[in-house]
Design an enzyme around this catalytic site. Structure first.
Site, mmCIF file in Angstrom:
data_model
loop_
_atom_site.group_PDB
_atom_site.id
_atom_site.type_symbol
_atom_site.label_atom_id
_atom_site.label_comp_id
_atom_site.label_asym_id
_atom_site.label_seq_id
_atom_site.Cartn_x
_atom_site.Cartn_y
_atom_site.Cartn_z
ATOM 1 N N GLY A 66 0.805 -1.223 0.000
ATOM 2 C CA GLY A 66 0.000 0.000 0.000
ATOM 3 C C GLY A 66 0.833 1.265 0.000
ATOM 4 O O GLY A 66 0.524 2.224 -0.725
ATOM 5 N N THR A 67 1.891 1.297 0.783
ATOM 6 C CA THR A 67 2.690 2.523 0.895
ATOM 7 C C THR A 67 3.345 2.858 -0.440
ATOM 8 O O THR A 67 3.320 4.014 -0.884
ATOM 9 C CB THR A 67 3.766 2.347 1.993
ATOM 10 O OG1 THR A 67 3.093 1.988 3.208
ATOM 11 C CG2 THR A 67 4.558 3.610 2.207
ATOM 12 N N THR A 106 12.325 -6.824 -11.146
ATOM 13 C CA THR A 106 11.836 -8.172 -11.415
ATOM 14 C C THR A 106 10.511 -8.395 -10.697
ATOM 15 O O THR A 106 10.390 -8.112 -9.503
ATOM 16 C CB THR A 106 12.877 -9.212 -10.934
ATOM 17 O OG1 THR A 106 14.081 -8.971 -11.653
ATOM 18 C CG2 THR A 106 12.399 -10.635 -11.178
ATOM 19 N N ASN A 164 -8.669 3.501 7.861
ATOM 20 C CA ASN A 164 -8.097 2.334 8.542
ATOM 21 C C ASN A 164 -8.222 2.407 10.059
ATOM 22 O O ASN A 164 -8.030 1.404 10.733
ATOM 23 C CB ASN A 164 -6.628 2.170 8.148
ATOM 24 C CG ASN A 164 -5.830 3.423 8.386
ATOM 25 O OD1 ASN A 164 -6.119 4.473 7.821
ATOM 26 N ND2 ASN A 164 -4.834 3.336 9.243
ATOM 27 N N CYS A 210 1.359 1.697 11.742
ATOM 28 C CA CYS A 210 2.549 2.377 11.220
ATOM 29 C C CYS A 210 3.016 3.472 12.164
ATOM 30 O O CYS A 210 4.163 3.877 12.124
ATOM 31 C CB CYS A 210 2.260 2.970 9.850
ATOM 32 S SG CYS A 210 1.599 1.728 8.755
#
Ligand SMILES: Cc1ncc(COP(=O)(O)O)c(C=O)c1O
Length: 390
Positions: free
Chosen positions: A69-70, A242, A156, A330
């Site tokens: 998400g960040t 990648t 959230n 967070c």
């Protein structure tokens, strides 16, 4: 017995997903290689893209896999701002809300501090809802200066759900791209990218029973954005590096399971959350259920307890084997009142006494009962500890 009631921080990886993920991790091959190993990895990645696109209501080409998400929030906000600025340098304003996750707020502040962006914060009411009349007014007056709008689909901390359709309708009149952080919403309330009118939308695997470190930015087919990382040109040149075929595979499977169960889980968790909210309000009649009557996520019960320290409650509950949080993981660990609650007009005292209890697919009625049995003693102790000394 331990009771995990912090699903908004991260939800346990689903057993079927863990199994599929560990098997996928053993597959050798870079999806960009032309040989058989590479092509097998590529096929697995593209199958994941198809599946995730179906879960989110997007076209397969709109899924840009990221690390979560960040990163998706950063890519959307910086990428759209830089793109818009290169095309029309007079568009400097970014509209967002004080209740956003730091994954959105911090890139916006960075653009303000370093790249000449101007911040316009949409007012938020005491239930956490955006003031869309203000948005309408602001766009009528200054729409031609706006580079982008970023407003979250569901919060959230409080679980309040925004009217994304109305936001994109207002923005569309002025040709302004809208990004939404749907990390808390996706898999927990219906989310359909095509119908939303969004230019970009962030989602993350570990909020739906997938692995940490896997996410996506859904980017509309006609939307251009400047990349944060340059390299091999993977993912429409928006995210070089990648590709993580195993992570994408696990994310797509977790999302598919979450979407299939969404209706039944919403009904089940709504009942459990109601029991929990009723129980807490009986034990602590002064507590405020943060989102009030506003529409919200089934599994989120967020309260403020004036005069109580959230840290004491979390510590005492943890000692009883029950895990909850004060707000966003967070910023947890840092003893600061929630910026979300302050933006909703709560006092520092109220914001310091915030408890977020989030239910998920593993939550049972017995766990809610155990919480309600433990809570009276925890609340009484926290209240006593919070009383000012005479
Ligand atoms: C609303 C919201 N946005 C963004 C994030 C960050 O997502 P990730 O942990 O995948 O970087 C979170 C995680 O807590 C979140 O809840």
């Amino acid at each position: 017995m331990t009771v995990y009631l912090d699903h908004a921080a991260t939800t346990p990886i689903r057993p079927d997903v863990l199994d599929a993920y560990t098997r996928a991790l053993q597959v050798v091959g870079n999806p960009s290689s032309v040989h058989k190993f590479g092509q097998d990895a590529r096929n697995s990645l593209e199958a994941a893209r198809d599946s995730l696109a179906a879960s989110v209501g997007a076209n397969r080409s709109e899924i840009i896999f990221t690390s979560g998400g960040t990163e998706s929030d950063n890519l959307a906000i910086k990428g759209l701002f830089w793109q818009r600025n290169a095309e029309e340098p007079s568009r400097k304003v970014i509209i967002t809300a004080g209740t956003e996750h730091h994954g959105v707020l911090d890139p916006v502040y960075w653009l303000v501090d370093h790249q000449g962006a101007e911040l316009a914060l949409i007012p938020v009411n005491s239930q956490g809802e955006f003031d869309l009349d203000w948005l309408d007014d602001f766009l009528a007056k200054r729409g031609s200066e706006v580079a982008l709008i970023s407003l979250m689909w569901a919060n959230n901390e409080t679980g309040v759900i925004a009217d994304i359709g109305r936001i994109t309708e207002l923005a569309k009149r002025q040709g302004i791209p809208v990004h939404s952080d749907a990390v808390a919403a996706f898999g927990h309330t219906p989310v359909d990218f095509a119908r939303s009118g969004l230019a970009a939308m962030s989602i993350s695997a570990h909020k739906v029973g997938g692995p940490v470190g896997s996410g996506a930015l859904v980017v509309g087919r006609s939307v251009k954005l400047t990349s944060l990382v340059h390299g091999g040109g993977q993912e429409r040149s928006m995210r070089s590096g990648t590709m993580d075929a195993a992570g994408a595979h696990a994310f797509a499977l977790a999302a598919d399971l979450a979407i299939r169960e969404l209706a039944s889980e919403t009904a089940r968790l709504n009942l459990l959350r109601e029991q929990l909210v009723d129980g807490v309000l009986k034990i602590s009649p002064d507590a405020i259920f943060s989102r009030g009557e506003a529409a919200g996520l089934a599994g989120t019960a967020h309260f403020t307890f004036a005069g109580c320290s959230a840290d004491s409650m979390i510590f005492l509950l943890d000692a009883a084997g029950i895990s909850v949080s004060a707000g966003s993981a967070c910023t947890a660990g840092v003893n600061r009142p929630s910026h979300v609650l302050l933006a909703m007009g709560r006092t520092e005292d109220e914001a310091t006494g915030a408890l977020r209890i989030t239910l998920g697919y593993t939550t049972t009625a017995d766990e809610v009962k155990l919480f309600l049995e433990a809570f009276p003693a925890v609340y009484a102790a926290a209240k006593k500890a919070g009383l000012p000394s005479k």
